[in-house]
Write a protein that holds these residues in place. Structure first.
Motif, PDB file in Angstrom:
ATOM      1  N   UNK A  15      52.020  98.021 -65.477  1.00  0.00           N
ATOM      2  CA  UNK A  15      51.967  98.258 -66.927  1.00  0.00           C
ATOM      3  C   UNK A  15      50.638  97.835 -67.529  1.00  0.00           C
ATOM      4  N   UNK A  40      53.562 104.342 -65.328  1.00  0.00           N
ATOM      5  CA  UNK A  40      54.970 104.070 -65.584  1.00  0.00           C
ATOM      6  C   UNK A  40      55.273 102.662 -65.098  1.00  0.00           C
ATOM      7  N   UNK A  41      54.598 101.702 -65.724  1.00  0.00           N
ATOM      8  CA  UNK A  41      54.810 100.301 -65.411  1.00  0.00           C
ATOM      9  C   UNK A  41      55.782  99.701 -66.413  1.00  0.00           C
ATOM     10  N   UNK A  42      56.718  98.889 -65.951  1.00  0.00           N
ATOM     11  CA  UNK A  42      57.743  98.292 -66.803  1.00  0.00           C
ATOM     12  C   UNK A  42      57.741  96.789 -66.555  1.00  0.00           C
ATOM     13  N   UNK A  43      57.108  96.092 -67.457  1.00  0.00           N
ATOM     14  CA  UNK A  43      56.917  94.648 -67.324  1.00  0.00           C
ATOM     15  C   UNK A  43      58.239  93.935 -67.097  1.00  0.00           C
ATOM     16  N   UNK A  44      58.259  93.045 -66.124  1.00  0.00           N
ATOM     17  CA  UNK A  44      59.436  92.221 -65.860  1.00  0.00           C
ATOM     18  C   UNK A  44      60.457  92.854 -64.942  1.00  0.00           C
ATOM     19  N   UNK A  45      60.335  94.155 -64.689  1.00  0.00           N
ATOM     20  CA  UNK A  45      61.374  94.853 -63.927  1.00  0.00           C
ATOM     21  C   UNK A  45      61.333  94.479 -62.438  1.00  0.00           C
ATOM     22  N   UNK A  49      66.588  96.941 -61.341  1.00  0.00           N
ATOM     23  CA  UNK A  49      66.474  97.617 -62.623  1.00  0.00           C
ATOM     24  C   UNK A  49      65.740  98.956 -62.455  1.00  0.00           C
ATOM     25  N   UNK A  88      65.581  87.447 -62.853  1.00  0.00           N
ATOM     26  CA  UNK A  88      64.830  88.584 -62.290  1.00  0.00           C
ATOM     27  C   UNK A  88      64.981  88.675 -60.766  1.00  0.00           C
TER      28      UNK A  88
ATOM     29  N   UNK B   3      56.909 111.474 -72.171  1.00  0.00           N
ATOM     30  CA  UNK B   3      56.287 110.745 -73.281  1.00  0.00           C
ATOM     31  C   UNK B   3      55.399 111.679 -74.088  1.00  0.00           C
ATOM     32  N   UNK B  32      50.873 101.802 -73.989  1.00  0.00           N
ATOM     33  CA  UNK B  32      51.307 101.778 -72.585  1.00  0.00           C
ATOM     34  C   UNK B  32      52.784 102.048 -72.357  1.00  0.00           C
ATOM     35  N   UNK B  33      53.644 101.845 -73.307  1.00  0.00           N
ATOM     36  CA  UNK B  33      55.047 102.186 -73.097  1.00  0.00           C
ATOM     37  C   UNK B  33      55.498 103.320 -74.015  1.00  0.00           C
ATOM     38  N   UNK B 223      61.414  94.049 -71.541  1.00  0.00           N
ATOM     39  CA  UNK B 223      61.831  92.813 -70.878  1.00  0.00           C
ATOM     40  C   UNK B 223      62.162  91.727 -71.894  1.00  0.00           C
ATOM     41  N   UNK B 232      71.445  93.689 -66.899  1.00  0.00           N
ATOM     42  CA  UNK B 232      71.830  95.082 -66.631  1.00  0.00           C
ATOM     43  C   UNK B 232      72.482  95.745 -67.835  1.00  0.00           C
ATOM     44  N   UNK B 235      70.754  98.514 -69.614  1.00  0.00           N
ATOM     45  CA  UNK B 235      70.635  99.855 -69.043  1.00  0.00           C
ATOM     46  C   UNK B 235      71.933 100.643 -69.124  1.00  0.00           C
TER      47      UNK B 235
END
Lengths: 237, 237
Positions: A15, A40-45, A49, A88, B3, B32-33, B223, B232, B235
């Protein structure tokens, strides 16, 4: 021109890869007239997930399929199960199975897309102690290098099982003298120099798989190849 | 998730915008997201050439239309007609008309897309003399700041005529003390600090037009908003 895409799927190290000196931005710059690099970075994932959201993530891409997808998870899965990052944590065997599922999901969707796994980076425990997350007052690092190494092993195993190329970042980085501070900013995330290592490794592995600037079409005539006496000639086709 | 896209259409100052500290990479990082920032920079190109290729460039983007397109040309049009960059030169009135044509072409294709013009940057003639192109032994700069200023004026005129927002980069940059060396690397292309100016101006103008991180959907749960006791759950929708 529609350009081929290279998709970077991962956690915060993906991310933030378009920050200053980031490996994602460097890839976009490297492929600047050839391909679009999509982050397509998802911080913390973690991979648990990631697996839950993968259909959504990849459902967003229309045909043609991406030229390549990098899969870069494990730094969060490797949080220790009894410390501040416990929520996590993903057990290493589940991590390996999740990676296999992610790779198979992408491969079944896009059989011709080049997949590239990246192992989690090494951990500098001193760095994690100096830069703990705000709510962690335990005085103990939530990640250790040895534990991250077991996830590196599982990642290599998954790559071998599915014959997917892999960047062994955990091993590669530790070959650099002073890697703890030179390559890692807070014991986990990358410095500009650390980003450089990822960038160079990814470019090289992709090249080995046939994904390179040389192998791709250039979008529109290059200035350096124009006739200074008749530049418009370049556009007549 | 598919996106929204932000497309950067321009010359070398756009093509190299994903280099270290580049304004394009900074935009990608900023969004970024939320959005994909796609670079369509063509080094050396002027508006005459851009107009010739615009259908090809924008033909590559499928629906939905981009959220925004930046149009950043003029630095090459403003090459002096009797010096080494003459074959890139475009007369200022043709430059203005070309910009109008480019904007109308994009607007007719995508009526809801936010357009953003960016004027050419100022020129540091001393910098151009220190870093001439390899084949230029004339000892004369191929661009001057005063001449670039006439293209800035034409760009502002085009923006006003079509009510398109514009970053007046030529004026803005010259307000910074030491802009000649601090913001320009070779009298023409941007330093990291110069890139920062472009990034901040573009973000602010886009925000004024309703294109901002706050106004866009976030791709997948953040996050920071997950329940540490039941991650979870985020999601399950």
């Amino acid at each position: 021109m529609r350009r081929p895409t290279i998709v970077l799927f991962g956690d915060s190290i993906t991310e933030e890869s378009f920050g200053d000196g980031g490996w994602g931005a460097s890839l976009a710059n490297h492929f600047c007239r050839s391909a679009d690099v999509l982050m397509r970075g998802y911080s913390g994932y973690n991979t648990r997930w990631a697996l839950r959201v993968a259909e959504k993530v990849f459902g967003g891409f229309e045909s043609p399929p991406p030229a390549a997808v990098t899969v870069f998870f494990g730094a969060n899965d490797a949080c220790l199960p009894d410390r501040s990052g416990a929520f996590q944590h993903v057990p290493v065997e589940e991590y390996r199975l999740n990676l296999l599922s992610l790779l198979q999901l992408i491969r079944s969707r896009w059989p011709t897309t080049i997949l590239l796994l990246i192992t989690p980076p090494p951990i500098d425990e001193d760095g994690r102690l100096r830069f703990p997350y705000a709510d962690d007052r335990s005085g103990l690092p939530e990640r250790t290098n040895a534990f991250a190494g077991t996830y590196r092993n599982a990642c290599i195993d998954a790559a071998e099982e599915l014959a997917v190329p892999v960047v062994d970042l955990w091993t590669k980085m530790q070959r650099f003298p002073g890697w703890e501070k030179n390559l890692l900013r807070d014991g986990l995330h990358l410095t500009a120099e650390g980003n450089r290592v990822v960038f160079e490794e990814v470019v090289e592995r992709l090249r080995e798989q046939g994904v390179s600037v040389d192998a791709m079409a250039v979008d529109l005539p290059l200035f350096s190849q124009m006739d200074v006496n008749d530049p418009l000639k370049s556009f007549s086709n």
